[in-house]
Design a protein around this motif. Structure first.
Motif, PDB file in Angstrom:
ATOM      1  N   LYS A  47      48.977  29.623  41.695  1.00  0.00           N
ATOM      2  CA  LYS A  47      47.978  29.777  40.630  1.00  0.00           C
ATOM      3  C   LYS A  47      48.608  30.375  39.380  1.00  0.00           C
ATOM      4  CE  LYS A  47      43.488  32.009  39.826  1.00  0.00           C
ATOM      5  NZ  LYS A  47      42.442  32.869  40.453  1.00  0.00           N
ATOM      6  N   MET A  48      49.495  31.359  39.560  1.00  0.00           N
ATOM      7  CA  MET A  48      50.162  31.972  38.414  1.00  0.00           C
ATOM      8  C   MET A  48      51.101  30.994  37.723  1.00  0.00           C
ATOM      9  SD  MET A  48      50.946  35.879  39.688  1.00  0.00           S
ATOM     10  CE  MET A  48      51.757  36.289  38.147  1.00  0.00           C
ATOM     11  N   GLY A  53      48.990  38.746  36.742  1.00  0.00           N
ATOM     12  CA  GLY A  53      48.405  37.484  36.303  1.00  0.00           C
ATOM     13  C   GLY A  53      47.574  37.657  35.048  1.00  0.00           C
ATOM     14  N   SER A  54      46.846  38.781  34.946  1.00  0.00           N
ATOM     15  CA  SER A  54      46.024  39.041  33.765  1.00  0.00           C
ATOM     16  C   SER A  54      46.891  39.205  32.521  1.00  0.00           C
ATOM     17  CB  SER A  54      45.171  40.291  33.983  1.00  0.00           C
ATOM     18  OG  SER A  54      44.281  40.119  35.067  1.00  0.00           O
ATOM     19  N   GLU A  78      48.586  32.494  45.470  1.00  0.00           N
ATOM     20  CA  GLU A  78      48.387  33.180  44.188  1.00  0.00           C
ATOM     21  C   GLU A  78      49.556  32.907  43.246  1.00  0.00           C
ATOM     22  OE1 GLU A  78      45.461  34.863  42.161  1.00  0.00           O
ATOM     23  OE2 GLU A  78      45.403  34.600  44.337  1.00  0.00           O
ATOM     24  N   SER A  93      41.390  31.655  34.815  1.00  0.00           N
ATOM     25  CA  SER A  93      42.198  32.030  35.984  1.00  0.00           C
ATOM     26  C   SER A  93      42.226  33.543  36.176  1.00  0.00           C
ATOM     27  CB  SER A  93      43.618  31.471  35.848  1.00  0.00           C
ATOM     28  OG  SER A  93      44.231  31.984  34.673  1.00  0.00           O
ATOM     29  N   TYR A  94      42.665  34.271  35.147  1.00  0.00           N
ATOM     30  CA  TYR A  94      42.790  35.730  35.262  1.00  0.00           C
ATOM     31  C   TYR A  94      42.137  36.484  34.103  1.00  0.00           C
ATOM     32  CZ  TYR A  94      46.304  34.900  38.876  1.00  0.00           C
ATOM     33  OH  TYR A  94      46.960  34.506  40.021  1.00  0.00           O
TER      34      TYR A  94
END
Length: 371
Positions: A319-320, A24-25, A316, A69-70
């Motif tokens: 979210k991604m 995600g980052s 998750e 978010s990330y």
């Protein structure tokens, strides 16, 4: 259940969720980089228009959404403390990083609201330009588009700001976090009522985007551009297709979260989630929703921990998808906008020519004898 509890970020025993945070980052930072590039390119005079101003506002909102978010997870990953409890390895984020993560998670909701509201405005702007082309050309100016973006940002920040002041996070034993609600008067708004308001807003925007998309496609397919295809018409055609793709991709990435929030609102209205601690929703939305899905659904069979981990991964992924949506706009703009591609090519040519000129000047200085 009280309003004070220990705030711990639990991770599955194999720590695969930490790997998801890394993925995600990476996506978030690529999205942030591309949105900065889009914003700077759209600042060029040749590209300025009410629609591109809205796109710039969307680029800022997408950048902030991806970052909240990330964006800080590379830092958080260094501060997770994992301990073996029975046969399960549990990990939690140490203080003060756990406090920062909570407030950053609250900011995600704020900037995400800005993102889908500006996307809705993009669709509406194209619909209005179809219905009232002369009025749009004369009245929908660049300044008014900028004012719309500013209003959306201020409205979303005002809507979400009480949530930051509602929670107090302090250091507990073993460097974990303990949290409490500061004021009972804002407790219900900051948690459950805010989620209801956001769900209504997201559902309304998605409905408007669906109507706008179908209307734009209908007008595009029914004699709108029949006849001799001039260069201006080709550009307008590409612009319409680009807006439609942006709307469709945004709907695809947002509908899962809308469905989840609508399900939560239904459960809240029927009293099935009245036992949930108000602080839970404020500190970790994904964790609370995962537990609710375990207790309130039977979509997945297995023991509690297995079902929880599966739902936690699904949350998750949702979210991604939001971050992927932030990244996709850049790709769509580049594919569909010839002006934007030319601007990028021109930028690289100028950079290359400047470097070539500097190298040539250095060589000339070396050849010229000193007097």
């Amino acid at each position: 259940m009280g309003d004070t509890h220990e705030i711990i970020q639990w991770i599955d025993s194999e720590k695969h969720l930490l790997d998801v945070f890394i993925a995600g980052s990476v996506i978030a930072y690529v999205s942030m980089l591309f949105n900065i590039l889009v914003f700077l390119l759209l600042c060029r005079k040749a590209l300025r228009s009410p629609a591109t101003v809205l796109m710039q506002g969307l680029a800022v909102a997408d950048f902030l959404t991806a970052f909240s978010s990330y964006g800080l997870h590379p830092l958080f990953l260094l501060e997770y403390n994992c301990e073996l409890a029975s046969t399960i390895q549990l990990c939690f984020l140490q203080y003060p990083y756990c406090s920062l993560k909570i407030h950053w998670g609250i900011s995600l909701f704020t900037f995400h609201n800005v993102s889908f509201m500006i996307t809705t405005c993009l669709g509406l702007q194209k619909v209005i330009s179809f219905r009232f082309p002369i009025w749009t050309k004369n009245e929908l100016t660049i300044n008014k588009a900028a004012m719309i973006c500013v209003f959306i940002f201020v409205f979303s920040v005002a809507l979400g700001m009480p949530r930051h002041f509602a929670i107090r996070v302090e250091e507990e034993a073993f460097k974990t976090c303990t949290g409490s609600i500061n004021d009972d008067d804002v407790k219900q708004y900051a948690t459950k009522q805010y989620l209801i308001c956001q769900t209504i807003l997201m559902t309304f925007c998605c409905f408007v985007m669906v109507i706008s998309t179908f209307f734009i496609i209908y007008k595009f397919m029914t004699n709108k551009f029949k006849g001799r295809m001039t260069e201006q018409r080709r550009q307008e055609s590409r612009s319409i297709i680009m807006i439609v793709i942006v709307l469709v991709v945004f709907l695809i990435t947002e509908i899962p979260k809308v469905i989840l929030n609508l399900w939560w609102c239904f459960k809240y209205a029927t009293g099935d989630v009245s036992h949930i601690n108000s602080l839970y929703l404020l500190q970790d939305y994904e964790d609370v929703m995962s537990e609710l899905l375990v207790f309130q659904t039977d979509m997945i069979s297995g023991d509690f921990w297995f079902r929880y981990v599966v739902f936690r991964f699904l949350l998750e992924i949702i979210k991604m998808l939001t971050v992927v949506g932030c990244l996709s706009n850049f790709i769509i703009y580049i594919i569909m906008s010839m002006k934007l591609r030319n601007a990028i090519i021109s930028l690289f040519k100028k950079t290359h020519n400047r470097r070539a000129f500097e190298v040539e000047m250095v060589q000339m200085r070396k050849k010229t004898p000193c007097t």
